[in-house]
Design an enzyme around this catalytic site. Structure first.
Site, PDB file in Angstrom:
ATOM      1  N   HIS A   1       0.912  -1.393  -0.021  1.00  0.00           N
ATOM      2  CA  HIS A   1       0.001   0.058  -0.074  1.00  0.00           C
ATOM      3  C   HIS A   1       1.070   1.104  -0.097  1.00  0.00           C
ATOM      4  O   HIS A   1       2.070   1.313   0.497  1.00  0.00           O
ATOM      5  CB  HIS A   1      -0.899  -0.022   1.133  1.00  0.00           C
TER       6      HIS A   1
ATOM      7  N   HIS B   1       0.940   5.194   1.219  1.00  0.00           N
ATOM      8  CA  HIS B   1       0.392   6.180   2.235  1.00  0.00           C
ATOM      9  C   HIS B   1       0.330   7.475   1.477  1.00  0.00           C
ATOM     10  O   HIS B   1       1.355   7.825   0.910  1.00  0.00           O
ATOM     11  CB  HIS B   1       1.100   6.407   3.628  1.00  0.00           C
TER      12      HIS B   1
END
Ligand code: 5GP
Ligand code: ZN
Length: 140
Positions: free
Chosen positions: A99, A101
């Site tokens: 992922h 941020h």
């Protein structure tokens, strides 16, 4: 992956505040934000870490980040943003589903991201080692 929090968010088994979705990616608000608007962009397919995620997926992931990040910044009147990725425990990765941020930033937010290394730099030696390692990686 049955025991992955982000896979459960993607499937809808765990609730989240989604801000973007397409066939291969989704983006939702971080439950414990650094700043309001802190968003996580994830591939729907499960890959544990950046370095085991196929490069085509990473390329598309950053295309989504490129689209979503300015919208996040606009929504919370941010003056900038960090788009960052933690790879591995040592880098602070807590959720092992790749992922990125997106963290909204303000000139006077007081966040200090990176304290500088105080030891000897050894730029030439380190640069030489990285160039050699790259040759091995590319040869694979
Ligand atoms: P990492 O340290 O792995 O790069 O970041 C994981 C992020 O996921 C953390 O910022 C954490 O707050 C967020 N997070 C962990 N569990 C959940 C959850 O159940 N829902 C949401 N929305 N975010 C989560
Ligand atoms: Zn997962």
């Amino acid at each position: 992956m049955s025991d992955c929090i982000f896979c459960k968010i993607i499937s809808g088994d765990i609730q989240s505040v989604k801000v973007y979705e397409d066939a291969e990616f989704t983006a939702f608000l971080d439950i414990n934000p650094v700043q309001p608007g802190h968003t996580l962009v994830v591939p729907k397919a499960h890959f544990a870490r950046f370095d085991d995620t196929p490069s085509e997926v990473i390329a598309k992931l950053y295309q989504v980040v490129h689209k979503v990040a300015p919208a996040v910044a606009k929504a919370v009147d941010a003056e900038g943003f960090n788009a960052s990725l933690n790879n591995g425990l040592a880098a602070g990765q807590e959720v092992f589903h790749t992922h990125v941020h997106i963290i909204p930033r303000y000139i006077k937010d007081g966040l200090v991201a990176w304290p500088r290394y105080m030891g000897e730099n050894k730029l030439e030696q380190v640069g030489q080692k990285i160039r050699a390692a790259l040759k091995e990686v590319v040869a694979k």
